[in-house]
Design an enzyme around this catalytic site. Structure first.
Site, PDB file in Angstrom:
ATOM      1  N   CYS A 219      80.526  -6.007 108.050  1.00  0.00           N
ATOM      2  CA  CYS A 219      79.837  -6.894 107.095  1.00  0.00           C
ATOM      3  C   CYS A 219      80.163  -6.513 105.648  1.00  0.00           C
ATOM      4  CB  CYS A 219      78.338  -6.794 107.365  1.00  0.00           C
ATOM      5  SG  CYS A 219      77.275  -7.501 106.107  1.00  0.00           S
TER       6      CYS A 219
ATOM      7  N   CYS B 119      77.142  -5.874 103.454  1.00  0.00           N
ATOM      8  CA  CYS B 119      76.528  -4.597 103.855  1.00  0.00           C
ATOM      9  C   CYS B 119      77.227  -3.440 103.157  1.00  0.00           C
ATOM     10  CB  CYS B 119      76.616  -4.395 105.361  1.00  0.00           C
ATOM     11  SG  CYS B 119      75.728  -5.616 106.341  1.00  0.00           S
TER      12      CYS B 119
END
Length: 118
Positions: A30, A33
């Site tokens: 991600c 993230c």
């Protein structure tokens, strides 16, 4: 206190035994993230009185499902055994600092989580 990786086995104990816990539900694949990780880490260094926990959703799929995580990153905050905040999306450092300040000020009765469970 630096962040620490947790698993499903740690989650409930951490929620129930800690005054204030911030959880970062994330994934290695991600992009947002990866961008939020250093912000979360810096906040953990600036707030040694709070537990900062990271949950890799790919390695803890049961926990992510139980927590209702549908997007990453998701920030969840527990105070005195009760989930008080959950939101998907990466935050800027200033927004995370503001959220932490609000969480610290929020009055949550001790054992609120236990009372709700009865």
């Amino acid at each position: 206190m630096a962040t620490r990786a947790i698993t499903s086995a740690d989650f409930e104990k951490l929620v129930n035994d800690s005054d204030l816990v911030l959880f970062d539900f994330w994934a290695t694949w991600c992009g947002p993230c990866k961008a939020f990780g250093p912000v979360f880490e810096a906040a953990s260094e600036a707030n040694p009185d709070i537990v900062f926990a990271k949950v890799d959703i790919d390695q803890n799929q049961d926990l992510a499902a139980a927590a209702g995580i549908s997007a990453v990153p998701t920030l969840m905050i527990a105070k005195k055994g009760q989930i008080i905040f959950k939101q998907a999306g990466a935050l800027r450092a200033s927004d995370l600092d503001d959220l932490i300040a609000q969480a610290k000020k929020l009055e949550v009765p001790a054992n609120a989580g236990e009372a709700a469970a009865k």
